[in-house]
Structures are given as C-alpha cells and as structure tokens.
Design an enzyme around this catalytic site. Structure first.
Site, PDB file in Angstrom:
ATOM      1  N   SER A   1       0.855  -1.186   0.000  1.00 35.38           N
ATOM      2  CA  SER A   1       0.000   0.000   0.000  1.00 35.38           C
ATOM      3  C   SER A   1       0.889   1.232   0.000  1.00 35.38           C
ATOM      4  O   SER A   1       2.056   1.165   0.425  1.00 35.38           O
ATOM      5  CB  SER A   1      -0.886   0.010   1.253  1.00 35.38           C
TER       6      SER A   1
ATOM      7  N   TYR B   1      -2.477  -1.044  10.541  1.00 37.26           N
ATOM      8  CA  TYR B   1      -2.401  -1.280   9.102  1.00 37.26           C
ATOM      9  C   TYR B   1      -1.073  -0.756   8.544  1.00 37.26           C
ATOM     10  O   TYR B   1      -0.392  -1.443   7.779  1.00 37.26           O
ATOM     11  CB  TYR B   1      -3.576  -0.593   8.411  1.00 37.26           C
TER      12      TYR B   1
END
Length: 256
Positions: free
Chosen positions: A144, A157
């Site tokens: 990401s 995350y």
C-alpha cells in the site's frame, strides 16, 4: 499474448476487488488459477466462470489467514491442485479504523496476522516448495502507499505494510541465489469494496482527489496490469522493489 502459458498462480484474497482483477488478467494471459477467499460465494462463482471463459483451469481453496498455520496449508493445498505452483500473489489484506489509544490487542493481532504474518509464512512455504523441486519462483505482495506515507487512525495497518516493505527487501537478497524474485505493488486510492464508504461520500472523495495529481481514483485493473508485469518473465531483472499505482499520490503535496 500469453505470458503465463502453462503457469499456475495462487492469488490470496481473490474473490473480489484487486485480487479478482489480478486473477482475470493472468487468466487472459494464459495462467491457470487458484482462487482464495474465506468461503465460496456468488462473487467467487462468477469469477471462476469468467476465468473458465478464457479456457483456463481454476479451483477455489477457502482459508482464514487470521489463523495460525493457514497460509502454509493454503500453499500446500494449492500445489496439490495442479501439481505445481509457479506464481504466488499475496493480495489478501484488511484494515480496522481506530484511534491509536483505542486499538485492541485482538484487532492489532488480526491485522498483523492477515497482512504480514500470513504473508511471511506463506512465502516460506512457497520457497520450501520451490527449493524442493529446484525451481525458480515469483512472488508479488500487495502492499500500500501506506508502507511509505502516514494514515492516521490506521496505525496497525501502516505497521503491517511497513513490515511488508522491509520483508520484501530482505527476501529479495536472501532468495536471489535460488532465482526467486519478490516485489511489492503499492496501490493508492483504488475504487474497490474496501473504499465503498469513501466512494459514497462526495465531500471526502473530493478531498482525496485533490491530493492525487491525476485527479481520479484508480481501478483494480490498473493494479492488475502491474502485478501481471512483475509476475512475468519481462520483469526478470526486478526484485526487492515497491512499485506504486497511485496516480502520483505518494510523493505529491500541494498547499490547499
């Protein structure tokens, strides 16, 4: 063009979104597929029909990657389906929104288990398989932009993706002697089910788009195109890198 003729690929978290787009792209280019999700549902059935439309073989293996040992078993089961496994795409991932002071140990463990631990041990199982038959291998991890840029209220995350960044760099060096390549793909704002809330909030969506030089959300197919390239022999000299699909977001900043 069939870059993946006679190749078999396992794509984790491939029942919808980016994972499904990757499955379709690889099938279009000749690969037989192992689809993975928590359970068989209508999305999986429709995806498998699409893949068969291209004349490819496809099977589904359910697994909960939050559970210890599940990633290793998934890889083993995938090898057993078609008798080999040429490409491993670690796409499965999750996020839980919470202020840092409110993050529970259970939520932290779940995010880390799915996003990092299962990838670590899934790759380990795949490498053991490759070495056992003296075969090269290809690994593509779905990271990401948040392996690089902050994302307040999603600390766990970000930690998981930051760990994935370092894991990929480290494994690229360690696995090179065995001719196993490993790279990360880092999507930015992509129109997928995980961003459904953002897509329905026009005001928040406009704020996001203002920070993207191309002024638009990406599509799952945009990510799948890069994954297919990195998984192919055309990327044979690329390993240990993160490749962004973000419309220019990561290194862009403008005063508003």
């Amino acid at each position: 063009m069939e870059r993946f003729k006679n190749k078999v690929a396992l794509i984790t978290g491939s029942s919808q979104g980016i994972g499904a787009a990757c499955a379709i792209r690889l099938a279009e280019e000749g690969a037989d597929l192992i689809i993975h999700g928590r359970e068989m549902d209508e999305d999986v059935k429709q995806l498998m029909e699409q893949i068969r439309h291209w004349g490819r073989k496809v099977e589904f293996i359910p697994a909960d990657l939050n559970l210890s040992g599940s990633a290793e078993k998934l890889v083993s089961d995938a090898v057993a389906v078609f008798g080999k496994l040429d490409i491993l795409i670690n796409n499965a991932g999750m996020e839980i929104r919470a202020d840092f002071i409110d993050v529970t140990e259970a939520d932290y463990d779940m995010v880390m288990n799915v996003n990092l631990k299962s990838v670590f041990f899934g790759i380990q199982a795949y490498v053991k398989y490759c070495r056992s038959i003296g075969s090269p291998g290809v690994i593509v991890n779905m990271s990401s932009v948040h392996e690089e840029i902050v994302f307040p209220h999603f600390a766990a995350y970000c930690v998981s993706k930051g760990g994935l960044k370092m894991l990929t760099r480290n494994l690229a060096s360690e696995l090179a002697p065995f001719h196993i390549r490993v790279n990360n793909v880092a999507p930015g704002a992509i129109a997928t089910p995980i961003n459904e809330k953002l897509l329905s909030d026009k005001e928040q969506l406009q704020k996001v788009l203002q920070n993207i030089p191309l002024k638009k959300m990406g599509k799952p197919e945009d990510v799948a195109a890069l994954v297919a390239f990195l998984a192919s022999d055309e990327a044979g000299y690329i390993t240990g890198s993160t490749h962004y699909v973000d419309g220019g977001l990561t290194y862009h900043y403008e005063e508003q």
